[in-house]
Design an enzyme around this catalytic site. Structure first.
Site, short mmCIF file in Angstrom:
data_model
loop_
_atom_site.label_atom_id
_atom_site.label_comp_id
_atom_site.label_asym_id
_atom_site.label_seq_id
_atom_site.Cartn_x
_atom_site.Cartn_y
_atom_site.Cartn_z
N HIS A 174 -0.84 -10.32 14.14
CA HIS A 174 -0.93 -9.78 15.50
C HIS A 174 0.45 -9.36 15.98
CE1 HIS A 174 -0.31 -14.16 16.52
NE2 HIS A 174 0.73 -13.55 17.03
N ASP A 176 -7.06 4.23 -1.27
CA ASP A 176 -7.85 3.72 -2.39
C ASP A 176 -7.68 4.57 -3.64
OD1 ASP A 176 -9.13 1.35 -1.57
OD2 ASP A 176 -10.33 2.52 -0.18
N CYS A 223 -7.11 11.53 4.89
CA CYS A 223 -7.02 10.53 5.94
C CYS A 223 -6.37 9.23 5.46
CB CYS A 223 -8.40 10.25 6.53
SG CYS A 223 -9.58 9.67 5.31
C1 PEP Z 1 -8.28 5.32 2.13
O1 PEP Z 1 -8.73 4.60 1.24
O2 PEP Z 1 -7.31 6.10 1.97
C2 PEP Z 1 -8.85 5.26 3.48
C3 PEP Z 1 -8.51 6.12 4.42
O3 PEP Z 1 -9.73 4.28 3.74
P1 PEP Z 1 -9.33 2.75 4.02
O4 PEP Z 1 -7.83 2.69 4.14
O5 PEP Z 1 -10.04 2.35 5.25
O6 PEP Z 1 -9.83 2.06 2.78
MG MG Z 2 -10.63 3.60 1.49
#
Ligand code: PEP
Ligand code: MG
Length: 575
Positions: free
Chosen positions: A194, A460, A507
């Site tokens: 936190h 990921d 993203c």
């Molecule tokens: C990713 O894996 O890049 C992603 C945006 O998802 P998360 O970080 O929530 O696994």
């Molecule tokens: Mg992911």
């Protein structure tokens, strides 16, 4: 003699000032047995301490400054919730009654039991909540000792005080706003603690996890806090001080320059239009997204709605959250990812958390397929909310076309249900897929036939391509966004989507790293989604880039299989 300490940099720039040490909150605990006759008075003493602590927390909650980050209120209500829970406020009473131990001892026993349970938890976010339990218990101990539990943060005298603490509680953070502190450093705190979350939103220079800062820094000593690079220089000499004063000025200049571009359209020097969207986790994050000039939400991690409750969130609760995001964004695109649980994020209601390797187990879309009723409830809520804005759906962790087809079948059936219920929704709602597994990257052309758009989840994708657990410190040096394999996969995904004319965005964290913006633009990426705090820095990079001029270097980067060579090319992109 000057000394450099390394920790986790939370950002916020550079601060130079004098250390003010916050004493450790450890309290000596007396342990003694009571006579039967003393028990009722001890129970009253304990109840009084709980009451005083509650009053204090409520008072702090009521005095949160208007401009404080939203997380602050959330953490204080978490502390109130912990305090009101029977494990802290009732079970010690039973120990006083049955074992005739004094109130402090009873609370200590109960705290030890609770902490042992927390140590068993694998999910990092929840495990780190053990600190919150300790902080609440410390307040009760203080109230029992007759101290004023409200006065936590030592008053700072000078205008340039830097707080050096073992850890800071959310309550300390409320007080922080009204003090002269220009930065803070702590001995403990993980990247998702936190303290880290709040530090990020306070946007003050801060470095966490320094381990022994309180032992090594003396009261009043001059310190430099470099929140960008994650280190603290204690007692710097004149030369270092001068260097950091210059760096601090440069940083401040950069910050004010960033505010100037808030309203500018992200377009490169050679006229390439770019879209900069925000990643959000809760509906209220849209405020920060808009304040930083986002023109859409590129990733709403809906699983955060599923993580905060003991049980699955109801459909109406989900609907309200999705609708709020759609309305807040006033017609701008809002990409909502269907629930992505099972690996690093495990909800309390999930029974089977002992998968041998959760990252390769029932996660993302796989979990949704295994839990069709949970999935369809979410689709129902999402479709209902689609009548209130421009919502698009995004499915996580796809690795086969079959998963997309099955998702479409669920979607069509839920649409039919809504039609029969006479509920309005967007008939043309788009369905996108996250490309975050190498199998999906390598078969992206096929997937694109069944998807309206794709979004690259580099967090990921890197973990699975390089076989490096993204949460494991022991291998973090191998987690490399500039590994040639990663660059080749990105190039393949972006080129393929561009060739077939379907939108591709990114993203993962790479999209928000301004040091990588040029490379991504050169690879053909035009849609970026990131934490709101990164938006202006990335926009600044976009505005200063001539995409066409990058082509030869990008080509060289895609061809090489040598990491060092690739890094050397990447460095030239900024030249
Ligand atoms: C990713 O894996 O890049 C992603 C945006 O998802 P998360 O970080 O929530 O696994
Ligand atoms: Mg992911």
């Amino acid at each position: 003699m000057s000394l450099t300490l390394h920790g986790i940099g939370i950002g916020g720039g550079i601060a130079i000032g004098h250390a003010h040490l916050m004493s450790h909150t450890d309290i000596e605990i007396a342990q003694y047995l009571l006579d039967d006759a003393q028990v009722p008075a001890e129970l009253t003493r304990f109840d009084d301490a709980i009451r005083i602590t509650r009053k204090e927390l409520e008072m702090l909650w009521g005095s949160i400054p208007e401009n404080a980050p939203t997380e602050l209120g959330a953490f204080l209500s978490l502390h109130l919730m912990l305090l009101n829970d029977h494990t802290l406020s009732k079970e010690p009473r039973e120990l006083i009654e049955t074992q005739r131990c004094n109130a402090e001892w009873a609370l200590k026993q109960q705290l030890d039991t609770l902490l042992a349970q927390f140590d068993e938890i694998e999910e990092e976010y929840l495990r780190e909540r053990r600190t919150d339990v300790i902080q609440v218990a410390e307040r009760i101990f203080k109230a029992l000792a007759g101290h004023d539990p409200g006065a936590h943060l030592p008053a700072s005298q000078a205008r340039d005080s830097i707080l050096v603490a073992h850890d800071l509680s959310p309550a300390d953070m409320v007080l922080f706003k009204d003090t002269n502190y220009v930065a803070f450093v702590t001995d403990v705190g993980g990247p998702t603690s936190h303290t880290a979350i709040l530090a990020r939103s306070l946007d003050l220079p801060s470095v966490l996890a320094l381990k022994h800062a309180r032992g090594l820094i003396r009261e009043g000593e001059m310190v430099i806090v470099d929140g960008v690079n994650g280190f603290v220089i204690v007692d710097p000499d004149e030369l270092i001080l001068a260097e950091y004063r210059t760096r601090q000025q440069e940083w401040l200049l950069k910050q004010s320059a960033l505010q100037d571009i808030r309203a500018s359209v992200p377009v490169t020097r050679d006229g390439v239009q770019v879209e900069l969207f925000a990643n959000i986790e809760l509906p209220e994050d849209t405020t920060l997204a808009l304040a930083n000039g986002a023109t859409g939400v590129g990733l709403f991690r809906s699983e955060f709605l599923f993580l905060k409750e003991e049980s699955l969130p109801g459909e109406d609760e989900q609907f309200e959250a999705y609708k709020a995001v759609a309305q807040n964004m006033a017609g701008m695109p809002v990409i909502i990812r269907t629930v992505d649980l099972g690996k690093d994020k495990i909800a309390t209601w999930q029974e089977d958390t002992d998968a041998p390797n959760p990252a390769l187990g029932l996660t993302g879309i796989r979990l949704c397929m295994a839990e069709p009723s949970m999935f369809r409830t979410q689709l129902h809520a999402l479709l209902r909310a689609s009548a209130f804005g421009k919502i698009k759906l995004l499915i996580p962790m796809i690795s086969t076309i079959a998963e997309v087809k099955q998702t479409r079948r669920h979607l069509e059936e839920v649409k039919a249900q809504l039609r029969s219920e006479g509920i309005a929704f967007d008939e043309d709602i788009e369905l996108g897929g996250m490309i975050e597994v190498p199998a999906a990257a390598l078969t992206v052309r096929g997937l694109l036939k069944h998807l309206d758009f794709i979004s690259i989840g580099t967090n990921d994708l890197i973990q699975y391509s390089l076989a490096v657990d993204r949460n494991d410190d022991a291998v973090s040096h191998l987690y490399d966004p500039l590994h040639p394999a990663v660059v080749k996969l990105l190039s393949l995904i972006i080129d393929t989507a561009n060739a077939v004319g379907k939108p591709v965005s990114m993203c993962g964290e790479m999209a928000g790293d301004p040091a990588l913006t040029r490379m991504l633009l050169g690879l053909g990426l035009r849609r970026f989604s990131m934490l709101p705090a990164q938006l202006l820095k990335v926009k600044q990079q976009v505005l200063g880039t001539d995409v066409a001029a990058l082509a030869p270097l990008i080509e060289a980067m895609c061809e090489t299989s040598d990491s060092d060579e690739l890094r050397a090319f990447a460095a030239q992109l900024d030249a």
